[in-house]
Design a protein around this motif. Structure first.
Motif, mmCIF file in Angstrom:
data_model
loop_
_atom_site.group_PDB
_atom_site.id
_atom_site.type_symbol
_atom_site.label_atom_id
_atom_site.label_comp_id
_atom_site.label_asym_id
_atom_site.label_seq_id
_atom_site.Cartn_x
_atom_site.Cartn_y
_atom_site.Cartn_z
ATOM 1 N N ALA A 1 11.700 15.795 -24.704
ATOM 2 C CA ALA A 1 11.947 14.613 -25.632
ATOM 3 C C ALA A 1 12.608 12.891 -25.661
ATOM 4 N N GLN A 2 13.499 13.263 -24.258
ATOM 5 C CA GLN A 2 13.826 11.949 -23.803
ATOM 6 C C GLN A 2 13.205 10.521 -23.830
ATOM 7 N N TYR A 3 12.016 10.773 -23.506
ATOM 8 C CA TYR A 3 10.990 9.533 -24.356
ATOM 9 C C TYR A 3 10.770 8.920 -25.538
ATOM 10 N N ASP B 1 14.345 2.332 -27.708
ATOM 11 C CA ASP B 1 15.333 1.227 -27.215
ATOM 12 C C ASP B 1 15.043 -0.136 -26.861
ATOM 13 N N ARG B 2 15.771 -1.196 -28.152
ATOM 14 C CA ARG B 2 15.311 -2.247 -27.845
ATOM 15 C C ARG B 2 14.885 -3.274 -26.785
ATOM 16 N N ASP B 3 15.721 -2.481 -25.379
ATOM 17 C CA ASP B 3 15.805 -2.858 -24.728
ATOM 18 C C ASP B 3 14.047 -3.013 -23.732
ATOM 19 N N TYR C 1 8.554 6.346 -34.698
ATOM 20 C CA TYR C 1 9.490 6.425 -34.112
ATOM 21 C C TYR C 1 11.413 6.041 -34.367
ATOM 22 N N ARG C 2 10.986 4.851 -34.431
ATOM 23 C CA ARG C 2 12.499 4.365 -34.991
ATOM 24 C C ARG C 2 13.176 4.285 -36.713
ATOM 25 N N ALA C 3 11.676 4.651 -37.398
ATOM 26 C CA ALA C 3 12.045 5.380 -38.666
ATOM 27 C C ALA C 3 12.463 6.364 -39.017
#
Length: 305
Positions: A158-160, A166-168, A219-221
């Motif tokens: 799940a590291q993806y 990541d906003r970068d 994913y971000r939410a």
């Protein structure tokens, strides 16, 4: 049994629905209007065509509704992360059913669509709107969070998600679309089960920058915590408490060669679901609805009798 060759599955007309949740959703809606309803939810990073084989097979006896969910293709693509919290995604499903004049339905989900389907089932079993649940390679959310903390194999797989959050990496998405971050964060291999025409559809969808960020916002939410590999992580509070059990009949189809969601994710499902049928599919990867469509159809046929 339908021919499993994806080239032979036709396109379906999409109907645009303005939902009470404030978004516009495109959806396939085929089959007899008075038949039992199968409501199909796709996952990342696909579309309603995830379920093309199953729709084609069941449309003679079931009303098959399959949306492009918010953030995808022609459906609304709000850009703020807060527009993709799970409560809003669940509300979209019930609002779509309302817009289609559907009271009761079986919800069918894969990947992120499966995650939402779990929540739809938990909500819908209480008021009788959701009759059955069908899951393809989407872990129960409570069990998934525990696996991320306790099982190194799942944490590594799940590291993806950390890269997606990541906003970068946003500049990469703006420059190359979704394919840029997929190439960086995921070991994305072309499946022999996907013909060129289906692959070309996805590549075209992934070029849409608004859609790319919409997909990533799922994913971000999410409140699911994905620890770094070397992190001494503890279970979040929601994963420490008992979780409501799914009481409606539930089919879980699990492809055993899934790299993102290994079979460890099915462990304990029988403790969270009172009426569970588990069907394992060897030789298929994550996208089992179209990698092994005949296996999924057979499992659904037996379950829906």
């Amino acid at each position: 049994m339908p021919d499993p060759t994806p080239n032979l599955v036709p396109d379906y007309d999409l109907v645009r629905h303005t939902l009470a949740t404030g978004v516009e959703i495109d959806a396939v809606d085929v089959g007899p209007r008075d038949a039992p309803v199968l409501l199909f939810l796709h996952g990342f990073p696909e579309s309603h065509r995830t379920w093309r084989h199953q729709i084609e097979h069941f449309k003679d006896r079931f009303r098959c509704i399959a949306p492009d969910q918010r953030g995808y293709r022609g459906s609304s693509k709000p850009q703020e992360v807060e527009a993709y919290t799970p409560d809003k995604l669940v509300a979209d499903v019930f609002a779509l059913a309302d817009a289609c004049g559907v009271d009761r339905f079986t919800v069918v989900g894969h990947d992120w669509g499966g995650a939402i389907a779990w929540a739809v089932a938990l909500a819908g079993q209480q008021n009788g709107r959701v009759e059955r649940l069908v899951i393809a390679n989407a872990p129960h959310p409570w069990l998934y969070q525990r696996a991320l903390i306790q099982r190194p194999q799942q944490r590594e797989s799940a590291q993806y998600i950390r890269a997606f959050r990541d906003r970068d990496n946003d500049a990469l998405v703006r420059e190359h679309g979704l394919v840029g971050i997929l190439a960086k964060a995921v070991k994305w291999e072309r499946s022999s089960a996907m013909p060129d025409e289906e692959r070309d559809r996805l590549l075209a969808d992934w070029k849409d920058r608004d859609a790319a960020f919409g997909m990533l916002n799922w994913y971000r939410a999410s409140s699911v915590h994905v620890p770094a590999m070397d992190e001494d992580a503890e279970l979040p509070e929601f994963a420490k408490r008992d979780f409501p059990k799914v009481t409606i009949p539930t089919l879980v189809v699990w492809a055993l060669d899934d790299l993102a969601l290994p079979p460890v994710n099915t462990e304990g499902t029988d403790q969270q679901v009172e009426d569970l049928t588990l069907v394992e599919v060897p030789g298929s990867g994550h996208f089992v609805p179209w990698e092994a469509p005949d296996k999924v159809i057979d499992a659904m046929e037996a379950f829906l009798r």
